[in-house]
Each structure stands twice: as C-alpha cells, then as structure tokens.
Design a protein around this motif. Sequence first.
Motif, PDB file in Angstrom:
ATOM      1  N   ILE A 234       2.144  11.308   7.147  1.00 47.77           N
ATOM      2  CA  ILE A 234       2.997  10.975   6.013  1.00 47.77           C
ATOM      3  C   ILE A 234       2.190  11.253   4.751  1.00 47.77           C
ATOM      4  CG2 ILE A 234       4.189   9.112   4.800  1.00 47.77           C
ATOM      5  CD1 ILE A 234       4.603   7.754   7.491  1.00 47.77           C
ATOM      6  N   THR A 235       2.736  12.089   3.876  1.00 52.73           N
ATOM      7  CA  THR A 235       2.015  12.460   2.669  1.00 52.73           C
ATOM      8  C   THR A 235       2.879  12.265   1.436  1.00 52.73           C
ATOM      9  OG1 THR A 235       2.688  14.764   2.869  1.00 52.73           O
ATOM     10  CG2 THR A 235       0.608  14.174   3.874  1.00 52.73           C
ATOM     11  N   ALA A 236       2.220  11.991   0.331  1.00 50.15           N
ATOM     12  CA  ALA A 236       2.916  11.807  -0.946  1.00 50.15           C
ATOM     13  C   ALA A 236       3.323  13.148  -1.541  1.00 50.15           C
ATOM     14  CB  ALA A 236       2.017  11.043  -1.925  1.00 50.15           C
ATOM     15  N   ASP A 237       2.587  14.211  -1.195  1.00 48.08           N
ATOM     16  CA  ASP A 237       2.852  15.541  -1.735  1.00 48.08           C
ATOM     17  C   ASP A 237       2.734  16.557  -0.597  1.00 48.08           C
ATOM     18  OD1 ASP A 237       2.280  18.192  -2.850  1.00 48.08           O
ATOM     19  OD2 ASP A 237       2.116  17.172  -4.784  1.00 48.08           O
ATOM     20  N   LYS A 238       3.850  17.177  -0.251  1.00 49.37           N
ATOM     21  CA  LYS A 238       3.861  18.123   0.871  1.00 49.37           C
ATOM     22  C   LYS A 238       2.924  19.310   0.631  1.00 49.37           C
ATOM     23  CE  LYS A 238       7.410  19.275   3.422  1.00 49.37           C
ATOM     24  NZ  LYS A 238       7.228  18.669   4.729  1.00 49.37           N
ATOM     25  N   ASP A 239       2.868  19.807  -0.601  1.00 45.58           N
ATOM     26  CA  ASP A 239       2.082  21.006  -0.884  1.00 45.58           C
ATOM     27  C   ASP A 239       0.585  20.758  -0.745  1.00 45.58           C
ATOM     28  OD1 ASP A 239       4.413  22.461  -1.393  1.00 45.58           O
ATOM     29  OD2 ASP A 239       4.421  21.872  -3.506  1.00 45.58           O
TER      30      ASP A 239
ATOM     31  N   PHE B  90      -0.880   8.752  -0.036  1.00 44.02           N
ATOM     32  CA  PHE B  90      -0.355   7.656  -0.830  1.00 44.02           C
ATOM     33  C   PHE B  90      -1.502   6.704  -1.161  1.00 44.02           C
ATOM     34  CE2 PHE B  90       3.586   8.981   1.211  1.00 44.02           C
ATOM     35  CZ  PHE B  90       4.489   8.875   0.156  1.00 44.02           C
ATOM     36  N   PRO B  91      -1.399   5.977  -2.273  1.00 43.40           N
ATOM     37  CA  PRO B  91      -2.406   4.947  -2.529  1.00 43.40           C
ATOM     38  C   PRO B  91      -2.284   3.843  -1.468  1.00 43.40           C
ATOM     39  CG  PRO B  91      -0.632   4.822  -4.152  1.00 43.40           C
ATOM     40  CD  PRO B  91      -0.387   6.053  -3.325  1.00 43.40           C
ATOM     41  N   ALA B  92      -3.377   3.152  -1.241  1.00 46.65           N
ATOM     42  CA  ALA B  92      -3.396   2.118  -0.190  1.00 46.65           C
ATOM     43  C   ALA B  92      -2.295   1.090  -0.385  1.00 46.65           C
ATOM     44  CB  ALA B  92      -4.764   1.439  -0.160  1.00 46.65           C
ATOM     45  N   GLU B  93      -2.002   0.730  -1.636  1.00 46.28           N
ATOM     46  CA  GLU B  93      -0.993  -0.310  -1.875  1.00 46.28           C
ATOM     47  C   GLU B  93       0.424   0.111  -1.475  1.00 46.28           C
ATOM     48  OE1 GLU B  93      -1.905   1.645  -5.892  1.00 46.28           O
ATOM     49  OE2 GLU B  93      -3.067   0.879  -4.209  1.00 46.28           O
ATOM     50  N   ALA B  94       0.651   1.403  -1.269  1.00 47.13           N
ATOM     51  CA  ALA B  94       1.964   1.856  -0.802  1.00 47.13           C
ATOM     52  C   ALA B  94       2.184   1.457   0.652  1.00 47.13           C
ATOM     53  CB  ALA B  94       2.092   3.369  -0.945  1.00 47.13           C
TER      54      ALA B  94
ATOM     55  N   GLN C 228      13.060   6.402   1.177  1.00 51.13           N
ATOM     56  CA  GLN C 228      13.857   5.626   0.217  1.00 51.13           C
ATOM     57  C   GLN C 228      13.070   4.438  -0.324  1.00 51.13           C
ATOM     58  OE1 GLN C 228      17.542   4.455   2.089  1.00 51.13           O
ATOM     59  NE2 GLN C 228      18.175   6.557   2.455  1.00 51.13           N
ATOM     60  N   ASP C 229      12.398   3.715   0.560  1.00 51.62           N
ATOM     61  CA  ASP C 229      11.626   2.549   0.145  1.00 51.62           C
ATOM     62  C   ASP C 229      10.485   2.943  -0.789  1.00 51.62           C
ATOM     63  OD1 ASP C 229       9.265   0.586   0.491  1.00 51.62           O
ATOM     64  OD2 ASP C 229      10.969  -0.567   1.264  1.00 51.62           O
ATOM     65  N   LEU C 230       9.734   3.968  -0.409  1.00 56.45           N
ATOM     66  CA  LEU C 230       8.611   4.398  -1.237  1.00 56.45           C
ATOM     67  C   LEU C 230       9.092   4.879  -2.608  1.00 56.45           C
ATOM     68  CD1 LEU C 230       6.572   6.251   1.503  1.00 56.45           C
ATOM     69  CD2 LEU C 230       5.859   4.175   0.293  1.00 56.45           C
ATOM     70  N   LYS C 231      10.228   5.549  -2.622  1.00 57.53           N
ATOM     71  CA  LYS C 231      10.794   6.028  -3.885  1.00 57.53           C
ATOM     72  C   LYS C 231      11.241   4.857  -4.754  1.00 57.53           C
ATOM     73  CE  LYS C 231      13.850   9.583  -5.627  1.00 57.53           C
ATOM     74  NZ  LYS C 231      14.786  10.650  -5.294  1.00 57.53           N
ATOM     75  N   SER C 232      11.888   3.863  -4.125  1.00 56.92           N
ATOM     76  CA  SER C 232      12.365   2.703  -4.897  1.00 56.92           C
ATOM     77  C   SER C 232      11.220   1.894  -5.489  1.00 56.92           C
ATOM     78  CB  SER C 232      13.264   1.813  -4.036  1.00 56.92           C
ATOM     79  OG  SER C 232      12.491   1.087  -3.101  1.00 56.92           O
ATOM     80  N   ARG C 233      10.038   1.958  -4.870  1.00 61.35           N
ATOM     81  CA  ARG C 233       8.870   1.224  -5.384  1.00 61.35           C
ATOM     82  C   ARG C 233       8.003   2.088  -6.284  1.00 61.35           C
ATOM     83  NH1 ARG C 233       5.297  -0.776  -1.347  1.00 61.35           N
ATOM     84  NH2 ARG C 233       6.050   0.713   0.173  1.00 61.35           N
ATOM     85  N   GLY C 234       8.475   3.305  -6.577  1.00 59.60           N
ATOM     86  CA  GLY C 234       7.777   4.162  -7.542  1.00 59.60           C
ATOM     87  C   GLY C 234       6.599   4.940  -6.994  1.00 59.60           C
ATOM     88  N   PHE C 235       6.487   5.078  -5.707  1.00 62.64           N
ATOM     89  CA  PHE C 235       5.390   5.851  -5.126  1.00 62.64           C
ATOM     90  C   PHE C 235       5.742   7.326  -4.954  1.00 62.64           C
ATOM     91  CE2 PHE C 235       4.282   1.534  -3.704  1.00 62.64           C
ATOM     92  CZ  PHE C 235       2.998   1.450  -4.269  1.00 62.64           C
ATOM     93  N   LEU C 236       7.002   7.676  -5.179  1.00 64.48           N
ATOM     94  CA  LEU C 236       7.448   9.074  -5.112  1.00 64.48           C
ATOM     95  C   LEU C 236       8.178   9.437  -6.388  1.00 64.48           C
ATOM     96  CD1 LEU C 236       8.799   9.204  -1.456  1.00 64.48           C
ATOM     97  CD2 LEU C 236       6.809  10.392  -2.337  1.00 64.48           C
TER      98      LEU C 236
END
Length: 147
Positions: free
Chosen positions: A72-77, A82-86, A139-147
């Motif tokens: 699982i990555t924050a940026d596909k490219d 992700f930061p640990a807090e995610a 969806q969850d990560l996006k709603s918490r501002g990690f994406l």
Amino acid sequence: ECGEFAHGFTYSGHPLACAAALANLSILRGEKIVESVREDRGPYLQKLWHQLREHPLVGETRMVGLIGALEITADKDTRGRFPAEAAAGPLCRDIVVKEGLVMRAVGDTMIIAPPLVLSHDEADELVVKATRALDLTHQDLKSRGFL
C-alpha cells in the motif's frame, strides 16, 4: 536428589501427532495438491492478484505459489510510503477482516496465504473482497487527509 529431569514436551514425537502428519503427507501426495498449486491454482490466483496493481493504493503486487503480498503506497509513481500516523496497513487489515477475508498487515504490506485447496471461485471471491477493502481503505485515508 537429582533435580529436574527435562526431557521434552508432552507433544514432542507424540504418536498421534506423528500419525496425523503422516496422513497429511499421504493426502498431499495422493491428491497431487502441490502439483495442482504449481500448475493451476497458483497461476490462476497470481493472474487475479496482479490485477490489483491497478488500484490507486497499490504500488506493487507479488506472489509465489499461493503466498502473496501487496504494498500500500501513498504515491503509485514513487511508491512513497504513508506517514506512520496514517496506519494504512492496520487500517486495511481491519477493513479486510470486516469484509470476510484474512490478510495480515506487516507495516503497509498486506499478505495472504490461502489454503492449498483454494478453488477458482474462492480465488475470485478473495480478490473481490481484497478490492473492496482497498477501496474502503482508500476512502478512509482520503477522508483523513492522507491522500
């Protein structure tokens, strides 16, 4: 007085456990389960598993036999993490269990190891549930501002 005489555990070399192990090996050989994984079940699941690379959260998929992992990555490219807090991996693990699938999170790597007798229908179901869990994790990560 001679002290403690520690010579093994009650289950070490127990005749019943040994008989069960021998029966298991006999079944694996007789039903050609290893060959089936190598020639049919493994390649079938691998093809489906690698399609998960298209998901926006997945940076990489890999699989040998029926043991698979995806990152699982924050940026596909860049495959940036992700930061640990995610807590992306634990989040995905909790969601996937609610979806009725068992995947293990090791950091942000999701791991599967289904039974050697996995059918094609069960492989299809596994990937559908994994996809749904990835969607909900996204969806969850996006709603918490990690994406």
